[in-house]
Design an enzyme around this catalytic site. Structure first.
Site, PDB file in Angstrom:
ATOM      1  N   ASP A  92     -17.422 -23.558  -7.762  1.00  0.00           N
ATOM      2  CA  ASP A  92     -18.012 -22.656  -7.400  1.00  0.00           C
ATOM      3  C   ASP A  92     -18.745 -22.646  -6.069  1.00  0.00           C
ATOM      4  OD1 ASP A  92     -17.437 -21.508 -10.007  1.00  0.00           O
ATOM      5  OD2 ASP A  92     -19.306 -22.665 -10.818  1.00  0.00           O
ATOM      6  N   LYS A  94     -14.533 -21.487  -2.796  1.00  0.00           N
ATOM      7  CA  LYS A  94     -13.220 -21.691  -2.576  1.00  0.00           C
ATOM      8  C   LYS A  94     -12.180 -20.308  -2.238  1.00  0.00           C
ATOM      9  CE  LYS A  94     -12.226 -24.112  -5.853  1.00  0.00           C
ATOM     10  NZ  LYS A  94     -13.605 -24.503  -6.496  1.00  0.00           N
ATOM     11  N   GLY A 100     -13.206 -19.480 -11.776  1.00  0.00           N
ATOM     12  CA  GLY A 100     -13.403 -18.318 -11.578  1.00  0.00           C
ATOM     13  C   GLY A 100     -13.489 -18.161  -9.960  1.00  0.00           C
ATOM     14  N   HIS A 101     -12.577 -17.386  -9.293  1.00  0.00           N
ATOM     15  CA  HIS A 101     -12.294 -17.307  -8.033  1.00  0.00           C
ATOM     16  C   HIS A 101     -12.641 -15.903  -7.600  1.00  0.00           C
ATOM     17  CE1 HIS A 101      -9.823 -21.197  -7.737  1.00  0.00           C
ATOM     18  NE2 HIS A 101     -11.026 -21.340  -8.150  1.00  0.00           N
ATOM     19  N   GLN A 136     -12.194 -25.644  -9.724  1.00  0.00           N
ATOM     20  CA  GLN A 136     -13.121 -26.507 -10.232  1.00  0.00           C
ATOM     21  C   GLN A 136     -13.445 -27.315  -9.033  1.00  0.00           C
ATOM     22  OE1 GLN A 136     -10.040 -26.844 -12.360  1.00  0.00           O
ATOM     23  NE2 GLN A 136     -11.025 -24.802 -13.391  1.00  0.00           N
ATOM     24  N   THR A 162     -14.121 -31.454 -16.327  1.00  0.00           N
ATOM     25  CA  THR A 162     -12.917 -31.030 -16.864  1.00  0.00           C
ATOM     26  C   THR A 162     -12.166 -31.700 -17.219  1.00  0.00           C
ATOM     27  OG1 THR A 162     -11.626 -28.704 -16.756  1.00  0.00           O
ATOM     28  CG2 THR A 162     -11.742 -29.915 -14.622  1.00  0.00           C
TER      29      THR A 162
END
Ligand code: IMP
Ligand code: MG
Length: 460
Positions: A21, A24, A48-49, A259, A274
């Site tokens: 987060d 990116k 989540g981007h 990530q 992850t």
């Protein structure tokens, strides 16, 4: 591409040097106009981007953020939840961006996240009791476990004549597994080996039982997968020749990380990680490309993580709340409040190395604008031992949970930075802060962002 800014050439990756987060999505969006290909290789819908550009704000989980600018590829190692990918295609379509074989290629060797992966993810978390990882619940762990087990349904299976039979077998096995995880003693009835070699009659008997008593809905899954089959069909192609051809012909390839390096299953803060490789190494595994020119390592101007696990510089006071509120630190995927703290140069330097960062991008500098002083963690104390940047032996919980941060305090700048369009535009104290981070990470700062909009980022 018409609107190239010629900022970079060759193969460039955007990785996150910490726990994710760190912006990116916006860096990719900024760089993508120079790309011929954008490749996503890590994770899946756990990501989540967020991208803000002239079309508005977009939040993606599976769709590469480069979709506005270049041809994008979902490589073999991405975990695709077909329903989520279709929903993202639909929502882009509604906003005037068509996703087709012209701008997206999907590897047939991707393993799909199905209903049982999400269920198992949640069951595993419950089973971990007080030491849950705090996963996103999107099925990542079970998906990659199945992949390592060499099982699961891949995209190419959708197009084979025995697809329905394959799904029924998987469904039957997964139904038994779910009942087993729920406490039923089923394995003694039949070993995995017997399951694999049973006659068709035996199998059909078992499948019938599963169909009538399962937490999963076979017909519903089948219909959703048929929809995915039709929707993805033009976009499914072997991606390795496309990637190598671009590479061999000197095209610009942009690797879109997901990530963060500290969430790497092996070198990260295991088990609070992850299940994939969000690192330079992971890109090479997914593409067979080892010759990488630039790796931009993204980090916020402070440090944050979401989910469980030790976090030495976490702030649980009003400054922590300030960072959460000003930085809008709520997860893009789960909506969870992120844990925030001072910039941890010790863990970030370790993460930058795992990420393979050649330069760093510092995002969200503006979030610190109102603070009268800012702190940077430049070392840890563990018992009576002091560890400086570049000196920690490990980032595993056995070490990190004992680390007491040692801070250096710097003056705040207490002026808005969002209007800055170059390093020189920043207030002196903000410049000093950026340069200190650069020094502690021993890596050049390439980009700084001072707001979410495309123009609120500049290169150094
Ligand atoms: P999983 O990937 O859903 O299994 O979650 C494992 C850990 O990684 C949890 O702490 C998640 O919060 C974290 N995580 C997974 N994906 C992301 C991401 O894209 N950004 C930030 N944290 C993530
Ligand atoms: Mg994110």
């Amino acid at each position: 591409m018409s609107n190239r800014s010629q900022q970079w050439h060759g193969t460039t990756l955007v990785n996150d040097i910490a726990w994710g987060d760190n912006g990116k999505g916006r860096i990719i969006d900024y760089l993508a106009s120079d790309a011929d290909l954008v490749i996503r290789w890590a994770g899946g819908p756990n990501a989540g981007h967020t991208v803000n550009n002239e079309r508005g704000e977009f939040k993606f989980h599976l769709m590469p953020s480069g979709i506005f600018e270049a041809t994008c590829i979902l490589a073999d190692t991405v975990a695709v939840d077909p329903d989520i990918l279709i929903a993202e295609m639909d929502s882009l379509q509604k906003r005037g961006v068509t996703v087709s074989e012209k701008n997206l290629m999907i590897s047939p060797d991707i393993t799909m996240i199905l209903d049982w992966h999400k269920r198992r993810d949640n069951l595993n978390e419950v089973a971990r009791g007080g030491s849950a990882i705090g996963t996103t619940g999107k099925g990542m762990g079970p998906l990659y476990a199945d992949r390592a087990e060499r099982t699961g349904i891949q995209i190419h299976h959708l197009y084979s004549s025995d697809f329905e039979e394959r799904l029924l077998r998987e469904f039957t096995w997964q139904t038994r597994l779910a009942r087993l995880m729920g406490g039923e003693r089923l394995l003694s009835e039949l070993s995995a080996n017997e399951f694999a070699h049973m006659s068709r009659e035996q199998f059909m008997k078992m499948a019938k039982k599963a169909l009538s008593d399962s937490p999963y809905d076979f017909e519903d899954m089948l219909q959703r997968l048929y929809r995915a089959r039709d929707r993805f069909k033009p976009m499914v192609c072997d991606v390795i020749p496309v990637i190598w051809d671009a590479f061999d012909n000197g095209k610009n390839i942009l690797g879109e990380g997901a990530q963060g390096a500290l969430l790497d299953i092996d070198l990260g803060t295991t088990p609070f990680v992850t299940s994939s490789h969000p690192t330079r190494g992971g890109f090479s595994i997914a593409t067979g490309i080892y010759d990488i020119d630039n790796v931009y390592g993204a980090t916020r101007a402070y440090t944050a993580r979401v989910g469980g696990g030790p976090f030495p510089t976490e702030l649980t006071d009003s400054i922590g709340d300030h960072l959460v509120e000003v930085g809008k630190e709520y997860g893009t995927t789960t909506g969870r409040r992120r844990r925030c703290g001072w910039f941890d140069a010790v863990i970030s330097r370790f993460g930058a190395r795992i990420a393979g960062a050649t330069e760093v991008a510092i995002t969200k500098l503006d979030v610190l604008d109102e603070l009268d002083e800012v702190k940077i963690c430049t070392g840890y104390e563990v018992g009576r031992t002091h560890y400086g940047v570049g000196q920690i032996p490990s980032v595993k919980p056995r070490f990190l949970s004992q680390a007491k941060p040692v801070y250096e305090t710097m003056a705040g700048w207490q002026e808005p930075t969002s209007g800055a369009r170059s390093f020189e535009d920043l207030p002196d104290d903000a410049q000093k802060y950026v340069l200190r981070i650069q020094e502690l990470l021993d890596t050049n700062v390439k980009f700084v962002s001072v707001g979410p909009q495309r123009e609120e980022m500049f290169s150094m």
